[in-house]
Design an enzyme around this catalytic site. Structure first.
Site, short mmCIF file in Angstrom:
data_model
loop_
_atom_site.label_atom_id
_atom_site.label_comp_id
_atom_site.label_asym_id
_atom_site.label_seq_id
_atom_site.Cartn_x
_atom_site.Cartn_y
_atom_site.Cartn_z
N GLU A 183 26.51 54.47 44.83
CA GLU A 183 26.98 53.07 44.54
C GLU A 183 26.93 52.15 45.47
O GLU A 183 26.44 51.01 45.72
CB GLU A 183 28.49 53.22 43.86
CG GLU A 183 28.65 53.61 42.57
CD GLU A 183 28.25 52.91 41.26
OE1 GLU A 183 27.53 51.73 41.49
OE2 GLU A 183 28.34 53.27 40.28
N LYS A 240 34.35 51.46 42.53
CA LYS A 240 35.83 50.94 41.76
C LYS A 240 36.02 52.12 40.84
O LYS A 240 35.01 52.51 39.84
CB LYS A 240 35.66 49.61 41.23
CG LYS A 240 36.78 49.31 40.46
CD LYS A 240 36.74 47.92 39.77
CE LYS A 240 37.83 47.50 39.18
NZ LYS A 240 37.65 46.05 38.53
N SER A 249 47.26 46.93 42.39
CA SER A 249 48.61 46.80 42.02
C SER A 249 49.78 47.91 41.84
O SER A 249 50.75 47.78 42.24
CB SER A 249 48.49 45.86 40.57
OG SER A 249 47.85 46.86 39.81
N CYS A 305 35.17 44.03 30.71
CA CYS A 305 34.57 43.30 32.03
C CYS A 305 33.06 42.90 31.61
O CYS A 305 32.47 42.36 32.52
CB CYS A 305 34.49 44.14 33.05
SG CYS A 305 36.12 44.73 33.45
N CYS A 324 34.52 38.35 37.47
CA CYS A 324 34.62 39.33 36.22
C CYS A 324 34.94 38.42 35.11
O CYS A 324 35.16 37.58 35.25
CB CYS A 324 35.87 40.38 36.56
SG CYS A 324 35.56 41.97 35.62
N LYS A 365 37.93 51.05 45.87
CA LYS A 365 39.23 50.58 45.14
C LYS A 365 39.44 51.54 44.22
O LYS A 365 38.70 52.03 43.58
CB LYS A 365 38.91 49.25 44.55
CG LYS A 365 40.07 48.76 43.51
CD LYS A 365 39.47 47.62 42.74
CE LYS A 365 40.75 47.14 41.87
NZ LYS A 365 40.09 45.99 41.00
N ARG A 404 37.68 51.57 30.54
CA ARG A 404 36.75 51.23 31.21
C ARG A 404 35.72 52.23 31.85
O ARG A 404 35.27 51.95 32.69
CB ARG A 404 37.06 50.31 32.23
CG ARG A 404 38.11 48.96 32.12
CD ARG A 404 38.25 47.95 33.02
NE ARG A 404 39.30 47.03 32.94
CZ ARG A 404 39.50 45.98 31.99
NH1 ARG A 404 38.43 46.08 30.83
NH2 ARG A 404 40.47 45.23 32.00
N CYS A 443 37.06 40.27 32.49
CA CYS A 443 38.13 40.89 31.64
C CYS A 443 39.38 39.85 31.44
O CYS A 443 39.63 39.86 30.19
CB CYS A 443 38.67 42.02 32.16
SG CYS A 443 38.75 42.27 34.15
N TYR A 464 48.67 43.17 48.12
CA TYR A 464 49.80 42.24 47.86
C TYR A 464 50.95 42.20 48.77
O TYR A 464 51.88 41.22 48.88
CB TYR A 464 50.04 42.66 46.56
CG TYR A 464 49.45 42.77 45.27
CD1 TYR A 464 48.75 41.64 44.91
CD2 TYR A 464 48.54 43.87 45.14
CE1 TYR A 464 47.74 41.52 43.75
CE2 TYR A 464 47.47 43.99 44.19
CZ TYR A 464 47.08 42.82 43.52
OH TYR A 464 46.26 42.79 42.79
C1 PBG Z 1 39.12 42.81 37.43
C2 PBG Z 1 39.77 43.66 38.19
C3 PBG Z 1 41.18 44.50 37.88
C4 PBG Z 1 41.64 44.60 39.50
C5 PBG Z 1 40.91 43.56 40.16
N1 PBG Z 1 39.94 42.97 39.44
C6 PBG Z 1 41.45 45.29 36.93
C7 PBG Z 1 40.72 46.15 36.35
O1 PBG Z 1 39.68 46.58 36.51
O2 PBG Z 1 40.97 46.57 35.17
C8 PBG Z 1 42.90 45.48 39.78
C9 PBG Z 1 43.39 45.00 40.88
C10 PBG Z 1 45.09 45.66 40.87
O3 PBG Z 1 45.19 46.62 40.22
O4 PBG Z 1 45.50 45.29 41.80
N2 PBG Z 1 38.02 43.72 37.01
#
Ligand code: PBG
Length: 341
Positions: free
Chosen positions: A250, A212, A292, A143, A133, A265, A234, A135, A331
């Site tokens: 998708e 996503k 996260s 991104c 990516c 995700k 985004r 970003c 994680y």
């Molecule tokens: C990059 C990306 C992101 C995450 C994984 N790859 C962040 C986003 O889209 O802003 C998030 C992963 C997470 O929150 O653990 N595009």
């Protein structure tokens, strides 16, 4: 009146069936359990940061670190390996950002150097996945490539694809087993597949972040990786959380473009989507990303003494597998591996 315990089925009544017999003790419960967490199906995220020499704990993600590219990181990976983990996904935190995210595809970019170091140390003993990516690498935090149009700035889809193709080749050249495009540009899988094949990396897999969502659960990650967009959000490229069936579109597009593994995700708030994709595409390996914010909520509640952290962690991972995921990026991977040992 005597209670009759029955299970009504289309075939009639079975008064002798007592479901509790199957829950009598742990051995029986284990014997009949439908879902199992296998450490080989967990993927551990790793943040590697340029120009630091000590790991930095990420405040909003207790127990997670930004790693320097040195022995500390190698020792950490070794420790994960000893606990049974084999799969790692690498996120880079560069010290230099620019409008097109050059560090993402530079031969000496932090991810490329990290992959080389891991490959040198661990050979084929571990599986290396690279997040693909822009970003973390762009000064505007989007991104993709930002352009100014008649109505203001926008993320240009097709110019971004050209950069993604370069990143994929750089990551493959460094030794990645799997590249994982997470930018949600249309046609990204095709652009990456064509570039990889053209450059002789037809054995490198693509794990596409196909589904996503534009989720607020990414907050702690963006703090960890300094990747928040400087303006806007985004939502013009990531999916609307209100949509379910759009996920099937998708996934279908990504499969036609050559994705080997697809992903949903976040995971927890989207278990219905995981189940839907698995039902419609049972033959396709499906990953789920336990993101996260989902991790941080567990850690925060555990710190307050409000939940049993270990039990909740296992229950969450079980739920994601039960919903239909074949593999989970989480994680919690290292702690879960420890618990399962
Ligand atoms: C990059 C990306 C992101 C995450 C994984 N790859 C962040 C986003 O889209 O802003 C998030 C992963 C997470 O929150 O653990 N595009």
């Amino acid at each position: 009146m005597k209670t009759r315990i029955t299970t009504a089925t289309m075939l009639g009544e079975y008064p002798l069936v007592r479901p509790r017999r199957l829950r009598k003790n742990e051995l029986i419960r284990d014997l009949v359990a439908e879902t199992e967490i296998n450490v080989r199906k967990l993927i551990m995220p790793i943040f590697v940061k340029e120009n630091i020499d000590r790991p930095e704990e990420i405040e909003s993600m207790p127990g997670q670190f930004r790693w320097p590219l040195n022995d500390d990181l190698l020792r950490f990976v070794e420790d994960c390996y000893e606990k049974g983990l084999r799969n790692f996904i690498i996120f880079g935190i560069p010290s230099r950002k620019d409008p097109i995210g050059s560090e993402a595809f530079s031969r000496d970019g932090i991810v490329q150097r990290c992959v080389r170091a891991l490959r040198e140390t661990f050979g084929e003993k571990i599986l290396i996945i690279t997040d693909l990516c822009l970003c973390q690498y762009t000064d505007h935090g989007h991104c993709g490539i930002v352009k100014i149009g008649r109505r203001g700035p926008y993320v240009d889809n097709d110019d971004t694809l050209k950069i993604y193709a370069k990143i994929a080749v750089a990551q493959a050249e460094a030794g990645a087993d799997i590249v994982a495009p997470s930018g949600m540009m249309d046609g990204q899988v095709r652009a990456i597949r064509e570039a990889l094949d053209r450059e002789g990396y037809s054995d490198v897999l693509i794990m596409s972040y196909s589904v996503k969502y534009a989720s607020s659960f990414y907050g702690p990650f963006r703090e960890a990786a300094y990747s928040s967009p400087r303006f806007g959000d985004r939502r013009t490229y990531q999916m609307d959380p209100r949509n379910t069936y759009e996920a099937l579109k998708e996934v279908e597009l990504d499969l036609r473009e050559g994705a080997d593994i697809v992903m949903v995700k976040p995971a927890l708030a989207y278990l219905d989507v995981i189940r839907l994709v698995k039902t419609y595409y049972p033959q396709v390996p499906l990953a789920a990303y336990n993101v996260s914010g989902e991790y941080s909520m567990v850690k925060a509640a555990a710190r307050m003494g409000w939940i049993d952290e270990k039990m909740v962690t296992i229950e969450i991972l079980t739920a994601i597998f039960r919903a239909g995921a074949d593999m989970v990026i989480t994680y919690h991977a290292r702690e879960a591996a420890e618990l399962l040992h």
